[in-house]
Motif scaffolding. Structure first.
Motif, mmCIF file in Angstrom:
data_model
loop_
_atom_site.group_PDB
_atom_site.id
_atom_site.type_symbol
_atom_site.label_atom_id
_atom_site.label_comp_id
_atom_site.label_asym_id
_atom_site.label_seq_id
_atom_site.Cartn_x
_atom_site.Cartn_y
_atom_site.Cartn_z
ATOM 1 N N ALA A 1 1.358 9.755 -8.085
ATOM 2 C CA ALA A 1 0.937 8.607 -7.794
ATOM 3 C C ALA A 1 2.209 7.524 -8.245
ATOM 4 O O ALA A 1 2.957 7.809 -9.030
ATOM 5 C CB ALA A 1 -0.142 8.311 -8.737
ATOM 6 N N GLN B 1 0.843 -1.168 -0.112
ATOM 7 C CA GLN B 1 -0.006 0.200 0.049
ATOM 8 C C GLN B 1 1.044 1.423 -0.033
ATOM 9 O O GLN B 1 1.650 1.561 1.055
ATOM 10 C CB GLN B 1 -1.049 0.007 1.228
ATOM 11 C CG GLN B 1 -1.977 -0.977 1.115
ATOM 12 C CD GLN B 1 -2.812 -0.705 2.518
ATOM 13 O OE1 GLN B 1 -2.427 -0.398 3.549
ATOM 14 N NE2 GLN B 1 -3.923 -1.400 2.242
ATOM 15 N N THR B 2 0.746 2.001 -1.069
ATOM 16 C CA THR B 2 1.520 3.402 -1.303
ATOM 17 C C THR B 2 0.589 4.298 -0.571
ATOM 18 O O THR B 2 -0.200 4.885 -1.486
ATOM 19 C CB THR B 2 2.111 3.403 -2.429
ATOM 20 O OG1 THR B 2 3.060 2.369 -2.742
ATOM 21 C CG2 THR B 2 2.887 4.741 -2.460
ATOM 22 N N VAL B 3 0.643 5.311 0.455
ATOM 23 C CA VAL B 3 0.018 6.199 0.752
ATOM 24 C C VAL B 3 0.372 7.391 0.514
ATOM 25 O O VAL B 3 1.541 7.700 0.509
ATOM 26 C CB VAL B 3 0.080 5.891 2.457
ATOM 27 C CG1 VAL B 3 -0.900 7.138 2.833
ATOM 28 C CG2 VAL B 3 -0.642 4.653 3.042
ATOM 29 N N ARG B 4 -0.407 8.219 0.013
ATOM 30 C CA ARG B 4 0.116 9.495 -0.624
ATOM 31 C C ARG B 4 -0.994 10.668 0.432
ATOM 32 O O ARG B 4 -1.991 10.713 -0.119
ATOM 33 C CB ARG B 4 -0.205 9.840 -2.158
ATOM 34 C CG ARG B 4 0.593 8.929 -2.906
ATOM 35 C CD ARG B 4 0.410 8.959 -4.316
ATOM 36 N NE ARG B 4 -1.085 8.759 -4.683
ATOM 37 C CZ ARG B 4 -1.870 9.456 -5.511
ATOM 38 N NH1 ARG B 4 -1.416 10.641 -5.701
ATOM 39 N NH2 ARG B 4 -3.121 9.109 -5.655
ATOM 40 N N GLU B 5 -0.262 11.063 1.171
ATOM 41 C CA GLU B 5 -0.937 12.110 2.117
ATOM 42 C C GLU B 5 -1.306 13.435 1.194
ATOM 43 O O GLU B 5 -0.359 14.008 0.550
ATOM 44 C CB GLU B 5 -0.173 12.426 3.282
ATOM 45 C CG GLU B 5 -0.067 10.978 4.296
ATOM 46 C CD GLU B 5 0.817 11.452 5.496
ATOM 47 O OE1 GLU B 5 1.685 12.190 5.363
ATOM 48 O OE2 GLU B 5 0.487 10.863 6.430
ATOM 49 N N ARG B 6 -2.335 14.175 1.385
ATOM 50 C CA ARG B 6 -2.652 15.420 1.020
ATOM 51 C C ARG B 6 -2.685 16.365 1.958
ATOM 52 O O ARG B 6 -3.183 16.219 3.191
ATOM 53 C CB ARG B 6 -4.012 15.316 0.226
ATOM 54 C CG ARG B 6 -4.212 14.688 -1.089
ATOM 55 C CD ARG B 6 -5.671 15.056 -1.654
ATOM 56 N NE ARG B 6 -6.709 14.451 -0.673
ATOM 57 C CZ ARG B 6 -7.188 13.437 -0.840
ATOM 58 N NH1 ARG B 6 -6.907 12.358 -1.240
ATOM 59 N NH2 ARG B 6 -8.178 13.102 0.114
ATOM 60 N N GLN C 1 -0.100 17.000 -3.010
ATOM 61 C CA GLN C 1 -0.072 15.718 -2.924
ATOM 62 C C GLN C 1 0.838 15.121 -3.550
ATOM 63 O O GLN C 1 1.362 15.406 -4.901
ATOM 64 C CB GLN C 1 -1.346 15.092 -2.842
ATOM 65 C CG GLN C 1 -1.498 13.392 -3.086
ATOM 66 C CD GLN C 1 -2.901 12.940 -3.371
ATOM 67 O OE1 GLN C 1 -3.340 13.536 -4.244
ATOM 68 N NE2 GLN C 1 -3.300 11.959 -2.369
#
Length: 536
Positions: free
Chosen positions: A172, A153-158, A169
């Motif tokens: 991807a 799981q690659t989490v991209r925080e905004r 952000q």
């Protein structure tokens, strides 16, 4: 009927157990001897093959058969040994133990997991707790860990800026294929299993489902097509490298193609660049093409613009490549002596003819003599393998030329005395009608005596035909040729195709067009070696 006394029954049972144990021991000894004999036969054939070279007819096939026979006999001997030990338990028969060679140590590069068996806290003799360590014994056991699946799981925080209210952000993560859910390692494994190990996608999907990962066949097929598109620039570089050679090996083989209500016979063509026999520095590579039939227009299209040497069999479809009016220039024709030798060998091979159950055996002393004369040429070639082209030319002029001249004169004399329908006459005609193409190797040290490089490149296709049965369409045949070009080229450069494909798929989108050559198998191999050296 009188009852047998209990003591007599016990004696009979003991005697029967003794007899069974003795018989089991004898059976184990015989099985061990059979395995030893098979091993010696295999070793002898391998030494004979090393002595007389790869060109020895039926050599590889015979080794494969001996290895299979040895495998079965060794398995039987191991099984019978265990059964004999069980039968000998509780009797006076000494159990049979097979003599085994010293075992190789397990590979040093594998990670070691240390499991320490707890030592006693007190001496088992006197009960004292004053124990001191003298040393330790280590027993190594090779263990394989089943394939482990995981989802990353690659989490991209905004984040929102409170000053300007803009939202930020990170981009991807990169996926190898559009709308893809799979990492490069999985995709490389899928491609290599399908095209390198001949496991169709439906069998792969079934195996994944048994492991708890249900992936539809359509999804897997979609990913294969997307990977082929991603790898296309690398394929073009390999094609340019192959067609930039001064000499090519060419050959083709059949491939069934699914058609309406039947299976047509298509063709896979290969063109191999391999300069190692004459000491050339260029790395080897293979280029594959697919066609629905074997018409001469296909090699003309494949080699359009190429004007070097083509080493191939005597297939007439290549003839247009050697005509004087061809543009940009006619190619130089060089034929394969292994093909010519085979025609004589089949007429001198008694065992082979008996095995094929021919109605009448034709054992020709002329054919046997021709085989011996051709073998003398192969002996010279083995001595100059890997030497520079100029040195090979000198040796051939000094040693091979007299033998070839004498062989040609002898063949013409023998052929003149034969009837037209004599099988040996057909073998002589095959060699004599294209004599200039067979003797071209005498004038150019770059030319090989055989076309074995192309035949080795096609070996995987022949092995896989029984696994995947047929190509689903012409487009599928083109895609198979595309992937074979990549996988066979990797193997020619001693590179693990699956590891290479995984790294290429992970990096190819980020590399500029001018640096794509870094991903070619021969460059990738050297880069990997440098990284390992730096890490050490």
């Amino acid at each position: 009927m009188a009852a047998v006394p209990f003591d007599d029954v016990s004696c009979l049972r003991a005697a029967l157990a003794l007899a069974e144990a003795d018989a089991a021991r004898t059976k184990a000894v015989n099985a061990d001897l059979a395995a030893r004999i098979a091993l010696l036969e295999l070793q002898n054939e391998k030494m004979r093959r090393a002595l007389f070279g790869r060109s020895a007819e039926r050599g590889r096939l015979l080794v494969d058969q001996l290895e299979l026979g040895f495998e079965e006999l060794e398995t039987t001997a191991g099984e019978v040994e265990v059964l004999a030990a069980r039968a000998a338990a509780g009797t006076s028969v000494e159990p049979f133990t097979r003599a085994r060679p010293s075992r190789k140590p397990l590979p040093a590069h594998l990670p070691r997991e240390r499991v320490v068996v707890a030592a006693p806290a007190h001496c088992p003799c006197c009960g004292s707790d004053r124990l001191s360590k003298l040393g330790e014994d280590i027993t190594e056991t090779l263990v394989v860990v089943p394939r482990r699946w995981k989802v990353v799981q690659t989490v991209r925080e905004r984040f929102a800026c409170r000053a300007c209210e803009s939202v930020t952000q990170p981009p991807a993560p990169f996926h190898v294929t559009p709308r893809g859910l799979f990492g490069p390692q999985f995709l490389a494994q899928m491609l290599f299993e399908k095209f390198g190990q001949h496991q169709p996608l439906n069998r792969q999907a079934e195996r994944y489902a048994r492991e708890g990962v249900d992936i539809s066949l359509s999804t897997l097929a979609d990913q294969v097509g997307a990977c082929a598109a991603a790898l296309a620039p690398l394929h073009r570089l390999i094609a340019d490298h192959v067609l930039g050679a001064g000499r090519l090996h060419g050959d083709d083989t059949t491939v069934p193609v699914l058609a309406k209500g039947k299976a047509d016979t298509g063709r896979l063509w290969t063109y191999v660049r391999d300069d190692r026999p004459h000491g050339g520095p260029a790395p080897p590579a293979a280029l594959f093409h697919y066609s629905r039939d074997r018409r001469a227009e296909h090699p003309l299209r494949h080699l359009e613009g190429y004007a070097g040497i083509l080493q191939a069999d005597a297939y007439a479809g290549y003839n247009a490549l050697f005509r004087g009016e061809r543009l940009p220039a006619p190619m130089v024709r060089a034929l394969c002596w292994a093909h010519a030798r085979r025609k004589f060998f089949e007429l001198a091979d008694v065992a082979g003819q008996v095995r094929r159950r021919r109605g009448s055996l034709v054992i020709s002393p002329i054919a046997a003599e021709a085989v011996l004369r051709i073998d003398a040429l192969f002996d010279i070639e083995r001595a100059i393998l890997g030497k520079p082209a100029a040195e090979r030319h000198v040796v051939r002029q000094e040693q091979s030329l007299p033998l070839v001249t004498d062989l040609g004169t002898w063949l013409r004399a023998q052929r003149a005395a034969m009837a037209r329908h004599n099988p040996v006459a057909a073998a002589c005609n095959y060699l004599l009608k294209d004599w200039p193409a067979f003797t071209a190797f005498l004038e150019d040290g770059h030319i090989c005596l055989t076309n074995n490089a192309a035949e080795r490149a096609l070996r995987g296709v022949a092995l896989g035909r029984k696994a995947w049965l047929f190509a689903g369409s012409d487009r599928g045949g083109d895609r198979a040729a595309f992937m074979y070009s990549l996988i066979v080229t990797a193997k020619l450069n001693d590179v693990d195709p699956q590891a290479w494909l995984a790294d290429v798929l992970a990096r190819i989108a980020d590399l500029p067009q001018g640096r794509l050559d870094e991903l070619l198998p021969w460059n990738w191999h050297s880069c990997k070696s440098e990284l390992i050296a730096q890490a050490a």
